[in-house]
Design a protein around this motif. Structure first.
Motif: not given
Length: 657
Positions: A332-336
């Protein structure tokens, strides 16, 4: 999802739609009643043959033959139409034609007989056929009027030729018209009443359906997580019971998979709770699509934790699904960006358990096993999946025995401390030791720290054991000046616990030991999160004079960040870097780490010094302190004597406890 009404009623049908619905329903009703209605009418029609024998015996044979012919023809025609599935209007035409031809077939042979008066009497029976068309059959109003009009015309034609007085004809003519009018009016009212009944029934049906749908919507709402739209814990628990029942009764195996979003608290702190909610929704949608492909169920188990139930055949399928869950969320490559473990996107840790034959197995057991596997996944670095293995000491049932043992360890003197000396290379003195915890079972068998420490952290027993260790170090070693400094390993769980620094201050006050004689070693592992509570606790401990050491430096990902945020008194370089010095690459790696720490201004302690060559290398590199079997092995407190003179290497000849 939280703003969606559980049920929104649809607008009712308009007048034209109601008429269409009524026609469809009335056609279905007429179709259903056509067969029994016609069979009953034919039966009564044939039974009236008895009146023919009494009133017109001379032509009775013809009338009876006509009755049977008309009745049999009508029945055969209707049955053939029903078998072919013709439209309802054709069934109505057959029944209407049966009424008309039944009257003609009855009246025409009668008019040929010698009893002319009987014809007049028989004409009166025509009103019965009018009533049949208007009342007994459920024709449409149009069909009933046409049928009754044809019968009325037949009556007037025959009435014209009947030899009777004008008064007789006028009276009976008026009677026929009155019957026609009356029966037609009653038929019109009946059709109107049928329509009203239909409207009332339709309204009741709509209300019932709305109530049913509303009930189903409320039930779905009570079983649905309002944020993600997944099943909630209540619903998933019901499915878990169903899966467990099928496993117990039918042998259908299944897997329970727990999923935890890594560092989710930090995500909320960094991006806000609204973005945190969106993150959970994205993860839930992605996992829902994946689990649906495996015919499984997914629910939100609370907070940032999800659970998957899937009927699978073997452990390989379970492992593949668990790994696919990790990859799906990572893709998903959700930035964290706030996490400090070398990853900058949202990931999940996964713990899975698969049904297995076990004595006294209970429903909660498989969830408990999945939870233990999840703990190992988080302890193993997160963004990974672990399948519960009963043969693994850290996840097996043996760890449950250890958990029970830890509850009574302090009370039953099953836990103890040994101390390993630390040498200052500059002065050559042994003025510090590290306290190491040991645990034995009731039968005296020792339990390795690598086994019981993770269990203690997982169960929370580390809090009581930690307080006991600090108190024991102060009373047994520091209060009587056996050594100048003792280092104690402290878990991040202890640092996160509210009031930890206060409890340490209390112990120091009770034992009369200065805080500067204690050092707390904090392991640079992945469990050491960048938590504000930890930073605050460390600050409070330093105010007490306690020295803070960073343990096992180089084995985790957060070390550089912690070096920047915290002024450590000493940094302990993990033994693995010293043991890898046999290769040029390993030697260069150790030199780079030493240079990095030295540039930060921290003192350096190297663990695992076991040979003269390694000791010489440490002197060459200018290391401040060393620790290892070459310096001294761990020994119990009794091996130390009060105010013992300092010797070159007083601990090397002592044996391990």
């Amino acid at each position: 999802m939280a703003h969606v009404e559980p049920y929104e009623p649809r607008p009712g049908p308009g007048p034209n739609e109601l008429r269409v619905l009524y026609r469809e329903e009335s056609q279905a009703k007429r179709r259903k009643e056509a067969r029994p209605g016609l069979w009953m009418a034919v039966a009564i029609y044939v039974l009236f043959s008895a009146t023919d024998l009494l009133l017109i015996p001379d032509v009775a044979l013809y009338t009876i033959t006509a009755r049977f012919a008309v009745g049999l023809t009508a029945l055969l025609t209707l049955e053939g139409q029903l078998r072919r599935g013709v439209a309802t209007q054709w069934l109505d035409m057959t029944c209407a034609a049966a009424i008309i031809f039944g009257y003609i077939g009855w009246l025409w042979p009668t008019s040929l007989g010698a009893e002319r008066e009987a014809v007049a009497y028989y004409m009166v029976f025509g009103t019965i056929f009018m009533m049949s068309a208007n009342l007994f059959f459920t024709f449409s109003f149009k069909t009933s009027i046409i049928t009754s009009t044809i019968i009325l015309c037949i009556l007037y034609v025959v009435n014209y030729f009947v030899p009777a007085s004008l008064t007789y004809k006028l009276v009976f003519g008026t009677f026929y018209v009155s019957c026609f009018t009356f029966t037609s009016y009653v038929n019109w009212k009946l059709n109107e009443e049928r329509y009203n009944v239909f409207l009332n029934a339709l309204e009741a049906k709509i209300q019932h359906n709305e109530a049913t749908e509303r009930g189903k919507a409320l039930l779905r709402l009570s079983r649905t997580d309002p944020l993600t739209g997944l099943e909630n814990r209540r619903a998933i628990d019901e499915k878990l019971r169903d899966c467990w029942s099928d496993w117990q009764k039918l042998g259908i195996r299944f897997a329970a998979i727990l999923i935890d979003v890594d560092f989710f608290k930090k995500f909320n702190d960094c991006y806000g709770h609204q973005e945190g909610d969106r993150c959970l929704i994205h993860v839930a949608n992605a996992l829902s699509d994946l689990v649906r492909q495996h015919n499984g169920s997914i629910g939100r188990y609370g907070g940032e934790e999800f659970i998957v139930l899937a009927r699978l055949n073997d452990k390989d399928q379970v492992a593949d699904l668990a790994q696919a869950i990790c990859r799906t969320v990572e893709d998903l490559a959700l930035t964290h960006e706030l996490r400090r473990d070398g990853t900058s996107v949202v990931t999940v840790s996964v713990g899975a358990a698969f049904t297995r034959t076990q004595a006294g197995g209970k429903l909660e057991k498989i969830i408990h096993e999945a939870d233990r596997a999840l703990y190992l996944a988080k302890a193993g670095g997160r963004n990974c999946a672990r399948l519960f293995d009963p043969t693994d000491p850290q996840s097996s049932d043996e760890s449950e025995n250890i958990a029970a043992l830890l509850k009574i360890a302090v009370e039953r003197d099953l836990v103890s401390l040994v101390y390993q000396p630390i040498q200052d290379l500059g002065s050559g003195r042994f003025d510090a030791v590290e306290a190491l915890m040991r645990l034995k079972m009731l039968d005296g068998i020792l339990v390795p720290p690598s086994l019981f420490i993770p269990v203690a952290e997982r169960t929370g027993a580390i809090l009581e054991l930690g307080r006991w260790a600090i108190r024991t170090v102060c009373t047994d070693m520091l209060a009587h000046d056996h050594v100048r400094l003792v280092s104690v390993n402290v878990s991040p769980i202890q640092l996160k616990t509210p009031g930890f620094a206060t409890s340490v201050a209390g112990i120091l006050g009770e034992t009369g030991v200065a805080g500067s004689r204690l050092a707390f070693e904090i392991t640079e592992g992945r469990e050491l999160e960048m938590d504000s509570d930890i930073l605050r606790c460390i600050s409070d401990l330093k105010l007490l004079g306690i020295r803070i050491w960073l343990d096992d430096f180089g084995t985790g990902f957060a070390g550089l960040s912690w070096l920047r945020l915290i002024d450590f008194d000493t940094v302990k370089i993990d033994r693995s870097f010293l043991h890898d010095c046999g290769t040029p690459k390993g030697m260069a790696m150790l030199q780079d780490i030493i240079a990095l720490v030295r540039n930060r201004g921290h003192k350096i302690l190297v663990e695992g010094v076991e040979t003269d060559e390694q000791m010489a290398l440490m002197r060459e590199f200018g290391i401040d302190k060393v620790q290892g079997y070459h310096v001294g092995r761990p020994v119990p407190a009794a091996s130390f004597q009060t105010k013992r003179p300092v010797q070159k290497r007083p601990f090397t000849v002592l044996k391990s406890a």
